[in-house]
Design a protein around this motif. Structure first.
Motif, mmCIF file in Angstrom:
data_model
loop_
_atom_site.group_PDB
_atom_site.id
_atom_site.type_symbol
_atom_site.label_atom_id
_atom_site.label_comp_id
_atom_site.label_asym_id
_atom_site.label_seq_id
_atom_site.Cartn_x
_atom_site.Cartn_y
_atom_site.Cartn_z
ATOM 1 N N UNK A 76 13.633 -6.262 1.508
ATOM 2 C CA UNK A 76 12.730 -5.112 1.405
ATOM 3 C C UNK A 76 12.004 -5.111 0.067
ATOM 4 N N UNK A 77 10.712 -4.790 0.104
ATOM 5 C CA UNK A 77 9.899 -4.707 -1.114
ATOM 6 C C UNK A 77 8.836 -3.634 -0.932
ATOM 7 N N UNK A 78 8.326 -3.150 -2.068
ATOM 8 C CA UNK A 78 7.192 -2.240 -2.094
ATOM 9 C C UNK A 78 6.056 -2.961 -2.809
ATOM 10 N N UNK A 79 4.849 -2.842 -2.268
ATOM 11 C CA UNK A 79 3.692 -3.511 -2.848
ATOM 12 C C UNK A 79 2.540 -2.534 -3.020
ATOM 13 N N UNK A 80 1.618 -2.879 -3.915
ATOM 14 C CA UNK A 80 0.337 -2.188 -3.987
ATOM 15 C C UNK A 80 -0.741 -3.169 -3.559
ATOM 16 N N UNK A 81 -1.791 -2.634 -2.976
ATOM 17 C CA UNK A 81 -2.894 -3.465 -2.513
ATOM 18 C C UNK A 81 -4.082 -3.365 -3.461
ATOM 19 N N UNK A 82 -4.968 -4.359 -3.368
ATOM 20 C CA UNK A 82 -6.220 -4.296 -4.085
ATOM 21 C C UNK A 82 -7.128 -3.302 -3.366
ATOM 22 N N UNK A 83 -8.388 -3.268 -3.740
ATOM 23 C CA UNK A 83 -9.329 -2.277 -3.199
ATOM 24 C C UNK A 83 -9.422 -2.376 -1.672
ATOM 25 N N UNK A 84 -9.235 -1.276 -0.906
ATOM 26 C CA UNK A 84 -8.853 0.049 -1.397
ATOM 27 C C UNK A 84 -7.361 0.116 -1.743
ATOM 28 N N UNK A 85 -7.058 0.846 -2.810
ATOM 29 C CA UNK A 85 -5.683 0.935 -3.284
ATOM 30 C C UNK A 85 -4.792 1.611 -2.244
ATOM 31 N N UNK A 86 -3.616 1.046 -2.047
ATOM 32 C CA UNK A 86 -2.656 1.634 -1.115
ATOM 33 C C UNK A 86 -1.273 1.097 -1.433
ATOM 34 N N UNK A 87 -0.261 1.874 -1.085
ATOM 35 C CA UNK A 87 1.134 1.429 -1.165
ATOM 36 C C UNK A 87 1.566 0.880 0.180
ATOM 37 N N UNK A 88 2.435 -0.130 0.154
ATOM 38 C CA UNK A 88 2.853 -0.800 1.376
ATOM 39 C C UNK A 88 4.339 -1.119 1.296
ATOM 40 N N UNK A 89 5.039 -0.892 2.388
ATOM 41 C CA UNK A 89 6.433 -1.293 2.517
ATOM 42 C C UNK A 89 6.493 -2.613 3.279
ATOM 43 N N UNK A 90 7.257 -3.573 2.744
ATOM 44 C CA UNK A 90 7.403 -4.887 3.371
ATOM 45 C C UNK A 90 8.873 -5.083 3.722
ATOM 46 N N UNK A 91 9.142 -5.348 4.984
ATOM 47 C CA UNK A 91 10.512 -5.532 5.447
ATOM 48 C C UNK A 91 10.631 -6.863 6.166
ATOM 49 N N UNK A 92 11.665 -7.617 5.829
ATOM 50 C CA UNK A 92 11.959 -8.854 6.533
ATOM 51 C C UNK A 92 12.915 -8.540 7.679
ATOM 52 N N UNK A 93 14.196 -8.280 7.359
ATOM 53 C CA UNK A 93 15.139 -7.834 8.381
ATOM 54 C C UNK A 93 15.116 -8.703 9.617
ATOM 55 N N UNK A 94 15.266 -8.059 10.776
ATOM 56 C CA UNK A 94 15.265 -8.789 12.049
ATOM 57 C C UNK A 94 13.878 -9.312 12.387
ATOM 58 N N UNK A 95 12.836 -8.609 11.911
ATOM 59 C CA UNK A 95 11.463 -9.029 12.166
ATOM 60 C C UNK A 95 10.606 -8.645 10.966
ATOM 61 N N UNK A 96 9.609 -9.473 10.672
ATOM 62 C CA UNK A 96 8.707 -9.195 9.554
ATOM 63 C C UNK A 96 7.848 -7.982 9.885
ATOM 64 N N UNK A 97 7.789 -7.012 8.937
ATOM 65 C CA UNK A 97 7.072 -5.776 9.207
ATOM 66 C C UNK A 97 6.393 -5.278 7.930
ATOM 67 N N UNK A 98 5.121 -4.908 8.038
ATOM 68 C CA UNK A 98 4.338 -4.367 6.925
ATOM 69 C C UNK A 98 3.873 -2.972 7.314
ATOM 70 N N UNK A 99 4.277 -1.951 6.519
ATOM 71 C CA UNK A 99 4.005 -0.559 6.865
ATOM 72 C C UNK A 99 3.289 0.144 5.717
ATOM 73 N N UNK A 100 2.129 0.780 5.986
ATOM 74 C CA UNK A 100 1.456 1.532 4.919
ATOM 75 C C UNK A 100 2.250 2.770 4.527
#
Length: 368
Positions: free
Chosen positions: A327-351
């Motif tokens: 599990x990780x938390x990321x920030x994005x470039x323009x437009x700025x946003x926070x994102x949750x990244x989960x590996x776990x059983x399946x790769x998942x990217x959640x705003x």
């Protein structure tokens, strides 16, 4: 818990502004010239100190603000130091409850204030560097008992201070490399006690230096890349009893592994990259967001140094903070946003949506 890096060397530009009316004149230096060799950190930065607790710097209006959470960004609080001109950008460092925010030099703000957060009083304690911070996300760090900063002066100077003393010089690019080819790009303490100065320079010369005595001495690491050109070291990771040192050179990202912070280092499998990746330390390996053109892809290297592709991140990542093995938390470039990244059983990217007030809280520029 993490270190993230994008474009270790920033371009420099000339700027100009009036300092009249600043409320913290004891904290900021207003020079007599209108040029400052410092550029703005343009991307939001996130640092997670636990699975649920984190800090972030964020663009808001004409300025930058500091955000914090204690529930994984489901709710957000404003922790921006008051009466400090944040127009030029912020650099954030955090370890457990120890948080430091550096205010980048901007126009006639020629030195950088550093604010350290007191969790007991929920208040910031001010201090002032003798020059401006290097405009890099790794120019500020926390060890177990001190703050560390890289100054954008004389080829870069590394300074430190505990919470009760003045800033003192720990080393400089000139002390680390008498040839004059080293550009210091950052400082970090991955395990809180062992410190590294990272740099960029010829691939046949040292670009990584370690201290195990709180900065009293620094040892060059014997990492060399068998290619012409420049190598850039990124802050190493502590993974169990192993050390991992990411190095970017010749369009490839390598992770060097060692059983000790002083080496010897063994290179892992190189990963071809199109541009400078965002790299972060996790508890089980090194995470990297690498560009594939229109988007970034997440790849992870274990202590053995072999890269494993995880999935498409759906855009370009600005910073990355790993909080667990999956599990990780990321920030994005323009437009700025926070994102949750989960590996776990399946790769998942959640705003992770932020409150509406985040975009406007900074208001207009702090200038006349």
């Amino acid at each position: 818990m993490k270190d993230s890096f994008r474009r270790a060397l920033k371009s420099k530009r000339s700027l100009g502004l009036s300092c009249a009316g600043l409320l913290v004149s004891t904290l900021v230096g207003c020079g007599q010239t209108d040029t400052v060799a410092s550029s703005r950190v343009r991307d939001p930065q996130v640092v997670m100190t636990s699975a649920l607790t984190g800090w972030a710097t964020w663009p808001s209006g004409a300025r930058w603000i500091v955000l914090t959470t204690s529930d994984g960004w489901r709710t957000v609080e404003n922790r921006t130091p008051i009466a400090v001109p944040t127009d030029g950008g912020l650099v954030l460092a955090a370890r457990d409850n120890a948080v430091a925010v550096g205010i980048l030099a901007h126009q006639q703000l020629t030195v950088s204030p550093v604010m350290r957060f007191n969790p007991t009083r929920h208040a910031w304690t001010p201090s002032q560097l003798t020059a401006g911070l290097l405009s890099s996300s790794t120019s500020l760090a926390r060890s177990q008992g001190a703050s560390w900063a890289v100054l954008d002066v004389d080829g870069a100077v590394v300074v430190s201070a505990d919470d009760t003393t003045e800033w003192r010089q720990a080393t400089s690019s000139r002390e680390l490399d008498t040839s004059g080819h080293l550009d210091v790009t950052g400082v970090g303490f991955p395990d809180g006690a062992t410190g590294f100065v990272t740099g960029s320079g010829p691939s046949n010369l040292p670009v990584l230096f370690v201290t195990t005595d709180e900065g009293r001495s620094w040892r060059p690491e014997s990492i060399r890349i068998a290619s012409d050109g420049t190598a850039t070291a990124l802050t190493p990771c502590r993974v169990g009893s192993a050390w991992l040192a990411p190095v970017l050179a010749g369009g490839q990202l390598r992770v060097f592994a060692s059983s000790g912070a002083n080496g010897p280092w063994t290179s892992g499998t190189p990963l071809a990259v199109q541009s400078d990746p965002v790299v972060a330390c996790g508890p089980t390996g090194v995470w990297a967001a690498v560009s594939t053109g229109s988007t970034d892809e997440l790849v992870v290297a274990s202590p053995g140094g072999t890269w494993v592709r995880q999935g498409d991140l759906g855009g370009h990542i600005a910073s990355l903070s790993v909080v667990s093995g999956d599990h990780a938390i990321a920030t994005r470039e323009n437009p700025a946003a926070l994102t949750s990244i989960d590996l776990g059983a399946a790769f998942n990217v959640t705003p992770l949506p932020l409150p509406d007030w985040v975009d406007s809280l900074g208001g207009p520029s702090m200038r006349n």
